[in-house]
Motif scaffolding. Structure first.
Motif, short mmCIF file in Angstrom:
data_model
loop_
_atom_site.label_atom_id
_atom_site.label_comp_id
_atom_site.label_asym_id
_atom_site.label_seq_id
_atom_site.Cartn_x
_atom_site.Cartn_y
_atom_site.Cartn_z
N GLN A 71 0.64 -1.25 -0.21
CA GLN A 71 0.01 -0.37 0.08
C GLN A 71 0.95 1.12 0.34
O GLN A 71 0.70 2.57 -0.86
CB GLN A 71 -0.79 -0.04 1.61
N LYS A 72 2.52 1.04 0.75
CA LYS A 72 2.80 2.52 0.79
C LYS A 72 3.54 2.51 -0.63
O LYS A 72 3.97 3.59 -1.14
CB LYS A 72 3.86 2.30 1.62
N VAL A 73 4.54 0.99 -0.81
CA VAL A 73 4.99 1.39 -2.26
C VAL A 73 4.28 2.04 -3.21
O VAL A 73 4.75 3.24 -4.60
CB VAL A 73 5.36 -0.03 -2.52
N LEU A 74 3.13 1.58 -3.32
CA LEU A 74 2.07 1.84 -4.53
C LEU A 74 0.97 2.71 -4.50
O LEU A 74 0.44 3.47 -5.30
CB LEU A 74 0.84 0.33 -4.87
N GLY A 75 1.27 3.87 -3.32
CA GLY A 75 0.26 5.01 -2.72
C GLY A 75 -0.82 5.19 -2.07
O GLY A 75 -2.13 6.00 -2.99
N PHE A 76 -1.58 4.29 -2.18
CA PHE A 76 -2.81 3.65 -2.19
C PHE A 76 -2.92 4.26 -0.31
O PHE A 76 -2.80 4.19 0.28
CB PHE A 76 -3.33 2.23 -2.09
N GLN A 77 -4.61 4.82 -0.16
CA GLN A 77 -4.64 5.37 0.80
C GLN A 77 -5.40 4.06 1.81
O GLN A 77 -5.70 4.30 3.06
CB GLN A 77 -5.88 6.66 0.60
N SER A 78 -6.14 2.86 1.22
CA SER A 78 -6.95 2.24 1.38
C SER A 78 -6.06 0.64 1.78
O SER A 78 -5.35 0.67 0.85
CB SER A 78 -7.93 1.47 0.85
N ALA A 79 -5.97 -0.34 2.18
CA ALA A 79 -5.08 -1.48 2.13
C ALA A 79 -6.09 -2.53 0.99
O ALA A 79 -5.50 -2.72 0.14
CB ALA A 79 -5.38 -2.75 3.74
N GLU A 80 -7.45 -1.96 1.35
CA GLU A 80 -8.50 -3.03 0.13
C GLU A 80 -7.96 -3.25 -1.58
O GLU A 80 -8.08 -3.58 -2.37
CB GLU A 80 -9.64 -2.11 0.40
N ALA A 81 -7.37 -1.14 -1.05
CA ALA A 81 -6.74 -1.39 -2.71
C ALA A 81 -6.20 -1.54 -3.12
O ALA A 81 -5.61 -2.33 -4.83
CB ALA A 81 -7.10 0.13 -2.89
N ALA A 82 -4.31 -1.70 -2.08
CA ALA A 82 -4.01 -2.77 -2.73
C ALA A 82 -4.25 -4.34 -2.82
O ALA A 82 -4.09 -4.91 -4.24
CB ALA A 82 -2.76 -2.77 -1.30
N GLN A 83 -5.38 -4.71 -2.21
CA GLN A 83 -5.10 -6.49 -2.11
C GLN A 83 -6.07 -5.94 -3.78
O GLN A 83 -6.00 -6.80 -4.14
CB GLN A 83 -6.14 -6.39 -1.21
N ALA A 84 -6.57 -5.39 -3.88
CA ALA A 84 -7.07 -4.62 -5.09
C ALA A 84 -6.57 -5.14 -6.58
O ALA A 84 -6.84 -6.16 -7.66
CB ALA A 84 -9.10 -4.15 -5.88
N VAL A 85 -5.37 -4.33 -6.46
CA VAL A 85 -4.35 -4.62 -7.37
C VAL A 85 -3.93 -5.89 -7.93
O VAL A 85 -3.54 -6.23 -9.39
CB VAL A 85 -3.45 -3.16 -7.77
N VAL A 86 -3.71 -6.29 -6.43
CA VAL A 86 -2.81 -7.69 -6.99
C VAL A 86 -4.28 -8.64 -7.30
O VAL A 86 -4.10 -9.79 -8.16
CB VAL A 86 -2.36 -8.69 -5.56
N LEU A 87 -5.29 -8.42 -7.30
CA LEU A 87 -6.25 -9.02 -7.69
C LEU A 87 -6.53 -9.12 -8.82
O LEU A 87 -6.69 -9.95 -10.09
CB LEU A 87 -7.28 -9.83 -6.73
N SER A 88 -6.19 -7.70 -9.06
CA SER A 88 -6.97 -7.75 -11.46
C SER A 88 -5.68 -7.78 -12.21
O SER A 88 -5.44 -8.52 -12.89
CB SER A 88 -6.56 -5.86 -10.91
N TRP A 89 -3.98 -7.91 -11.03
CA TRP A 89 -3.09 -8.21 -12.09
C TRP A 89 -3.56 -9.80 -12.54
O TRP A 89 -2.87 -10.56 -12.97
CB TRP A 89 -1.81 -7.79 -11.57
N VAL A 90 -4.10 -10.71 -11.01
CA VAL A 90 -4.08 -12.19 -11.73
C VAL A 90 -5.35 -12.30 -12.58
O VAL A 90 -5.42 -13.12 -13.59
CB VAL A 90 -4.35 -13.24 -9.84
N GLY A 91 -6.24 -11.07 -11.89
CA GLY A 91 -7.63 -11.23 -13.17
C GLY A 91 -8.30 -10.99 -14.08
O GLY A 91 -8.58 -11.11 -14.88
N GLY A 92 -7.12 -9.60 -14.57
CA GLY A 92 -7.14 -9.04 -16.21
C GLY A 92 -8.31 -7.66 -15.78
O GLY A 92 -9.08 -7.04 -14.52
N TYR A 93 -8.33 -7.30 -16.81
CA TYR A 93 -8.78 -5.92 -16.81
C TYR A 93 -10.31 -6.03 -16.12
O TYR A 93 -10.96 -5.00 -15.25
CB TYR A 93 -9.59 -4.93 -18.06
N ALA A 94 -11.57 -6.98 -15.92
CA ALA A 94 -12.71 -7.20 -15.77
C ALA A 94 -12.77 -7.27 -14.25
O ALA A 94 -13.53 -6.62 -13.56
CB ALA A 94 -13.21 -8.29 -16.59
N VAL A 95 -11.70 -7.58 -14.05
CA VAL A 95 -11.57 -7.79 -12.29
C VAL A 95 -10.80 -6.52 -11.52
O VAL A 95 -12.24 -6.36 -10.96
CB VAL A 95 -10.19 -9.26 -12.19
N CYS A 96 -10.10 -6.00 -12.52
CA CYS A 96 -10.37 -5.06 -11.79
C CYS A 96 -11.24 -3.73 -11.96
O CYS A 96 -11.35 -2.90 -10.57
CB CYS A 96 -9.07 -3.95 -13.27
#
Length: 356
Positions: A71-96
């Motif tokens: 979260q700190k490295v990517l500059g997110f304010q929320s840890a949920e957004a950091a989790q969502a970006v990892v899931l997006s890298w796995v699932g693709g643009y639709a998951v994002c």
């Protein structure tokens, strides 16, 4: 985006497209058949399992001690957004887009985090890039792995460059650094964010499968529609197939560029992964709903295009193996072998006599 200003153009485009379908019904039928086959062979196997897994992981408790550094490295304010970006890298643009719409609609992330999530997480999943593009289209799985890693690196580079520009006011989107309290009250309906908002009652495998089915059908509908549109346009207008496919739908564009072979196949597929096509943009708007940031995402994809081409140009030389770009040899090639000593001596004596 002002829908009132866009609606007349959409109406005119729909009327023209309907006339083109009537003018080329065979091309429309062929496009529908190829789009359906593409969904059954590539899209559904690559996306549906990731939709289910991401639904389950999104409602699971967050491992904050692991996500806080990210979260700190990517500059997110929320840890949920950091989790969502990892899931997006796995699932693709639709998951994002789906996660951005759900989290923003439920008031769990800010507008800024939703935009940053789309910039960093909008990519094609490993099932499509590694398996379909690398393994099937380019016939090189290692090249597919490199292409997938390069697009993630381009996402990070584009996000860094874009939000530096935002900090100095170069981009006109409203991406304030603090959470807007009014954003939390903008709850989205299930149809606008691509699924039900995250809630305690949505936990469980049956709910995850049901939501994944809805999302998968929406994706397949976009793919089939734009395959039909591409087939009709190519039948009526003298347009290059690869350019039309890249502009409309990413999987069709990658297939058309891969058929060209050589450098055009590799860098054309890179261009398709950056441009994404109208189909992906329509899906992003469908799933993200009110969280969709078109201007920010458009600027990031322009930077992504340049970065991905450069990364692949630098890294592809380090990849072991050979790629046949062009061959001028005849179909039958006689290999050179070393002659036995007696035959070599006889041949040498013959040449000496002929020269004498």
């Amino acid at each position: 985006m002002n829908l009132r200003s866009v609606r007349p153009w959409l109406t005119a485009g729909a009327a023209v497209f309907g006339a083109l379908v009537l003018a080329a019904p065979q091309a429309a039928a062929a496009g529908f058949a190829s789009g359906t086959a593409l969904c059954l062979q590539s899209v559904l196997p690559a996306l549906f399992p990731f939709f289910v897994v991401c639904e389950l992981l999104t409602t699971a408790p967050l491992p904050r001690f692991l996500l806080r550094p990210l979260q700190k490295v990517l500059g997110f304010q929320s840890a949920e957004a950091a989790q969502a970006v990892v899931l997006s890298w796995v699932g693709g643009y639709a998951v994002c887009a789906r996660l951005a719409g759900q989290l923003y609609g439920a008031g769990r992330i800010s507008r800024r985090d939703a935009a940053l999530l789309q910039v960093l997480g909008c990519c094609s999943g490993p099932g499509f890039v590694v398996g379909c593009v690398g393994g099937l289209l380019l016939d090189n799985v290692r090249l597919g792995v490199l292409l997938y890693a390069a697009q993630i690196g381009a996402n990070l580079g584009a996000g860094c460059a874009l939000f530096v520009a935002v900090s100095v006011g170069a981009v006109g989107e409203n991406l304030s650094m603090t959470r807007n309290v009014s954003d939390s009250g903008k709850a989205l309906s299930p149809s606008r964010c691509g699924g039900n908002p995250l809630a305690e009652g949505d936990k469980g495998l049956p709910a995850a499968i049901s939501s994944a089915v809805t999302s998968s059908l929406s994706v397949c509908g976009c793919v089939v529609f734009f395959r039909v549109a591409g087939a009709v346009l190519r039948a009526v207008l003298p347009l290059p197939a690869a350019v039309v496919g890249m502009a409309l739908e990413v999987s069709a564009g990658c297939a058309d560029w891969a058929a060209l072979g050589g450098r055009a196949a590799l860098y054309g597929c890179c261009a398709c992964l950056s441009v994404l096509g109208v189909s992906v943009w329509a899906q992003m708007q469908l799933f993200a709903g009110a969280a969709f940031c078109p201007r920010t995402l458009l600027c990031s994809r322009a930077v992504h295009f340049v970065l991905l081409q450069g990364i692949m140009h630098l890294c592809v030389r380090l990849l072991p193996g050979v790629v046949t770009a062009c061959s001028t040899l005849s179909p039958r090639v006689v290999p050179l072998v070393r002659l036995p000593p007696d035959a070599a001596l006889a041949g040498f004596a013959f040449l000496c006599a002929a020269l004498y």
